[in-house]
Design a protein around this motif. Structure first.
Motif, PDB file in Angstrom:
ATOM      1  N   ASN A  54      37.481  45.162  45.385  1.00  0.00           N
ATOM      2  CA  ASN A  54      37.587  43.745  45.058  1.00  0.00           C
ATOM      3  C   ASN A  54      37.225  42.932  46.301  1.00  0.00           C
ATOM      4  OD1 ASN A  54      38.265  41.143  44.325  1.00  0.00           O
ATOM      5  ND2 ASN A  54      40.229  41.697  43.400  1.00  0.00           N
ATOM      6  N   ILE A  55      36.054  42.323  46.288  1.00  0.00           N
ATOM      7  CA  ILE A  55      35.599  41.629  47.501  1.00  0.00           C
ATOM      8  C   ILE A  55      36.365  40.346  47.761  1.00  0.00           C
ATOM      9  CG2 ILE A  55      33.299  42.620  47.350  1.00  0.00           C
ATOM     10  CD1 ILE A  55      32.300  39.983  46.299  1.00  0.00           C
ATOM     11  N   GLU A  56      37.220  39.929  46.832  1.00  0.00           N
ATOM     12  CA  GLU A  56      38.041  38.751  47.075  1.00  0.00           C
ATOM     13  C   GLU A  56      38.943  38.968  48.290  1.00  0.00           C
ATOM     14  OE1 GLU A  56      37.955  35.741  45.765  1.00  0.00           O
ATOM     15  OE2 GLU A  56      36.252  36.337  44.531  1.00  0.00           O
ATOM     16  N   TYR A  57      39.377  40.219  48.488  1.00  0.00           N
ATOM     17  CA  TYR A  57      40.199  40.519  49.661  1.00  0.00           C
ATOM     18  C   TYR A  57      39.398  40.277  50.944  1.00  0.00           C
ATOM     19  CZ  TYR A  57      43.276  42.886  46.316  1.00  0.00           C
ATOM     20  OH  TYR A  57      44.104  43.179  45.262  1.00  0.00           O
ATOM     21  N   PHE A  58      38.151  40.715  50.907  1.00  0.00           N
ATOM     22  CA  PHE A  58      37.263  40.550  52.046  1.00  0.00           C
ATOM     23  C   PHE A  58      37.065  39.058  52.344  1.00  0.00           C
ATOM     24  CE2 PHE A  58      34.398  43.054  54.655  1.00  0.00           C
ATOM     25  CZ  PHE A  58      33.535  42.097  55.158  1.00  0.00           C
ATOM     26  N   LEU A  59      36.843  38.289  51.307  1.00  0.00           N
ATOM     27  CA  LEU A  59      36.590  36.861  51.475  1.00  0.00           C
ATOM     28  C   LEU A  59      37.852  36.129  51.933  1.00  0.00           C
ATOM     29  CD1 LEU A  59      34.434  36.343  48.261  1.00  0.00           C
ATOM     30  CD2 LEU A  59      33.667  36.823  50.592  1.00  0.00           C
ATOM     31  N   GLN A  60      38.996  36.597  51.455  1.00  0.00           N
ATOM     32  CA  GLN A  60      40.262  36.002  51.885  1.00  0.00           C
ATOM     33  C   GLN A  60      40.464  36.187  53.384  1.00  0.00           C
ATOM     34  OE1 GLN A  60      43.635  37.581  49.757  1.00  0.00           O
ATOM     35  NE2 GLN A  60      45.125  36.630  51.118  1.00  0.00           N
ATOM     36  N   GLY A  61      40.126  37.379  53.872  1.00  0.00           N
ATOM     37  CA  GLY A  61      40.249  37.646  55.301  1.00  0.00           C
ATOM     38  C   GLY A  61      39.302  36.790  56.130  1.00  0.00           C
ATOM     39  N   SER A  62      38.104  36.558  55.614  1.00  0.00           N
ATOM     40  CA  SER A  62      37.133  35.755  56.354  1.00  0.00           C
ATOM     41  C   SER A  62      37.628  34.324  56.541  1.00  0.00           C
ATOM     42  CB  SER A  62      35.780  35.771  55.652  1.00  0.00           C
ATOM     43  OG  SER A  62      35.819  35.073  54.422  1.00  0.00           O
ATOM     44  N   LYS A  63      38.303  33.792  55.539  1.00  0.00           N
ATOM     45  CA  LYS A  63      38.856  32.445  55.655  1.00  0.00           C
ATOM     46  C   LYS A  63      39.863  32.364  56.798  1.00  0.00           C
ATOM     47  CE  LYS A  63      38.360  31.357  50.722  1.00  0.00           C
ATOM     48  NZ  LYS A  63      39.094  31.056  49.451  1.00  0.00           N
ATOM     49  N   ILE A  64      40.679  33.413  56.924  1.00  0.00           N
ATOM     50  CA  ILE A  64      41.678  33.439  57.990  1.00  0.00           C
ATOM     51  C   ILE A  64      40.999  33.465  59.353  1.00  0.00           C
ATOM     52  CG2 ILE A  64      43.484  34.872  59.036  1.00  0.00           C
ATOM     53  CD1 ILE A  64      44.270  35.711  56.178  1.00  0.00           C
ATOM     54  N   LEU A  65      39.938  34.282  59.493  1.00  0.00           N
ATOM     55  CA  LEU A  65      39.231  34.351  60.773  1.00  0.00           C
ATOM     56  C   LEU A  65      38.609  33.008  61.132  1.00  0.00           C
ATOM     57  CD1 LEU A  65      37.290  37.695  61.332  1.00  0.00           C
ATOM     58  CD2 LEU A  65      39.494  36.976  62.187  1.00  0.00           C
ATOM     59  N   TYR A  66      37.980  32.362  60.168  1.00  0.00           N
ATOM     60  CA  TYR A  66      37.355  31.070  60.443  1.00  0.00           C
ATOM     61  C   TYR A  66      38.387  30.043  60.905  1.00  0.00           C
ATOM     62  CZ  TYR A  66      33.048  32.631  58.124  1.00  0.00           C
ATOM     63  OH  TYR A  66      31.897  33.293  57.790  1.00  0.00           O
ATOM     64  N   LYS A  67      39.537  30.063  60.260  1.00  0.00           N
ATOM     65  CA  LYS A  67      40.593  29.103  60.613  1.00  0.00           C
ATOM     66  C   LYS A  67      41.065  29.330  62.046  1.00  0.00           C
ATOM     67  CE  LYS A  67      45.077  27.357  59.050  1.00  0.00           C
ATOM     68  NZ  LYS A  67      46.174  27.491  58.026  1.00  0.00           N
ATOM     69  N   ILE A  68      41.246  30.584  62.418  1.00  0.00           N
ATOM     70  CA  ILE A  68      41.682  30.900  63.783  1.00  0.00           C
ATOM     71  C   ILE A  68      40.595  30.528  64.786  1.00  0.00           C
ATOM     72  CG2 ILE A  68      42.280  32.791  65.356  1.00  0.00           C
ATOM     73  CD1 ILE A  68      43.514  34.225  62.917  1.00  0.00           C
ATOM     74  N   ALA A  69      39.344  30.868  64.450  1.00  0.00           N
ATOM     75  CA  ALA A  69      38.234  30.676  65.383  1.00  0.00           C
ATOM     76  C   ALA A  69      38.010  29.220  65.751  1.00  0.00           C
ATOM     77  CB  ALA A  69      36.957  31.260  64.777  1.00  0.00           C
TER      78      ALA A  69
END
Length: 405
Positions: free
Chosen positions: A193-208
């Motif tokens: 389920n790539i939604e998990y992958f996309l959810q993680g990317s949102k977290i990285l962008y927010k931190i970055a």
């Protein structure tokens, strides 16, 4: 994917080099690499780093280096193999976990990129190497992957710095003056389920967004390949379209274009691999017909360790009538390659081919039961090359120091 290697060729290789035998088709590795490059072709600053823990044979690494790949490593030994394979230090990322600061110092000596995944090492590293920029591996607290054993981004995982610990991380950076060049995430393998992958990317962008001088954002991997007919696999087109849109949006808001890093391992090499075994015995019990082969979890542990499914084909008798077999090994353990599988009739002496053997198979092999590890062969430009010889008793005894008793 249609097998480029025909059954007849596999049988010839089995007879030529003996069994058990690993075979890797470089054409499939190249196709997978190009497939990923094309999916993300609109990203100018894309960099693929092959996760070499999947298969560290020097020749596999050299081939991927020639294709233009970088190298993702998790041990200092993998770093050294990568350098020997021709990767430059800046094209090697070192992302270990639970190693001592001594191993991190060796990575500094080699000049490779380093991702740090815990606060203790970050503080020690910053105190000693404040001018050596590093990446940070974030734990996004996401349960993703084929099963719990290969899910590495959840709250109970040993991997990464929790995103709840960002305030503490910032304090360490301020106290030491250490510079951050990127953020890294990897949530697990076989993500269906790539939604998990996309959810993680949102977290990285927010931190970055809170770190103005980043060079890269590293999304790891976990792309799923097909193990059987009609199996779920990662839809690269859907994933890349979504990721590219969000990545470009991030770069626009961030004020600069950073490098997008992906770290495929299994995706690049799994389908390239074939594992040939010889049938030692057909054993019928009161409830089961066993096909016992000349291998076990000393050579191929994934089905026993992860309950992973690998297709099994009788290449010696492809047109035989189908029967049901449980394919087992010769190790003094319950080493089952496939339970109750529908396979064309198996006879003693037949050669079976186990599919998807290019990733996490030989690299996880051992000498359990004092068995020899098998040979490896690579198909390159239509020719077969022995790239690792079969072990012998000298290899078993090489590092043993015999004392007088």
């Amino acid at each position: 994917m249609k097998d480029p290697i025909h059954r007849e060729q596999l049988i010839q290789l089995g007879n030529k080099y003996g069994t058990p035998l690993y075979i890797y088709d470089s054409e499939i590795i190249e196709k997978q690499y190009i497939k990923m490059k094309k999916a993300f072709s609109s990203v100018k600053n894309l960099k693929i780093f092959y996760a070499c823990k999947a298969n560290t044979n020097l020749n596999v690494l050299k081939f991927l280096q020639k294709l233009g790949s970088g190298l993702d490593t998790v041990s200092i030994q993998e770093v050294e193999i990568g350098l020997k394979a021709g990767f430059t230090s800046k094209n090697i990322i070192f992302t270990p976990n639970c190693v001592s600061i001594k191993e991190i110092k060796k990575a500094v000596h080699f000049g490779v990129r380093i991702n740090i995944d815990n606060l203790s090492i970050l503080e020690q590293f910053g105190g000693e190497y404040p001018d050596y920029p590093v990446g940070i591996r974030i734990n996004p607290h996401i349960m993703a992957g084929g099963n719990y054993k290969i899910s590495v981004g959840h709250i109970d995982s040993k991997f990464g710095i929790s995103y709840y610990q960002i305030p503490h991380m910032k304090r360490i950076l301020k106290n030491t003056g250490l510079q951050i060049e990127g953020f890294h995430m990897h949530t697990g393998s076989d993500i269906s389920n790539i939604e998990y992958f996309l959810q993680g990317s949102k977290i990285l962008y927010k931190i970055a967004m809170d770190f103005p001088n980043l060079d890269y954002i590293d999304f790891g991997s976990g792309f799923k390949v097909s193990y059987k007919k009609n199996d779920i696999q990662t839809d690269l087109t859907f994933l890349s379209n979504y990721m590219i849109e969000k990545f470009q949006y991030f770069c626009k808001n961030y004020g600069k274009i950073v490098t997008l890093i992906l770290e495929p391992g299994k995706f690049l090499v799994s389908e390239s691999g074939y594992f040939l075994v010889n049938v030692n015995v057909i054993k019928q019990t009161t409830s089961t017909v066993f096909a016992g082969v000349d291998s076990g979890f000393n050579h191929f542990i994934r089905p026993m360790f992860y309950e992973a499914y690998h297709g099994i084909e009788n290449i010696s008798n492809p047109n035989g009538r189908f029967r049901f077999y449980t394919v087992v090994g010769y190790i003094c353990e319950s080493d089952t390659f496939g339970l109750n599988r529908k396979i064309s009739e198996i006879r003693e002496g037949d050669i079976l081919c186990i599919k998807n053997a290019g990733a996490y198979c030989y690299s996880m092999s051992s000498n359990y039961n004092s068995r020899y590890r098998p040979s490896e062969v690579m198909i390159f430009n239509g020719k077969d090359f022995l790239i690792r010889r079969r072990e012998n008793m000298k290899d078993i005894l090489r590092n043993i120091i015999e004392i007088q008793i």
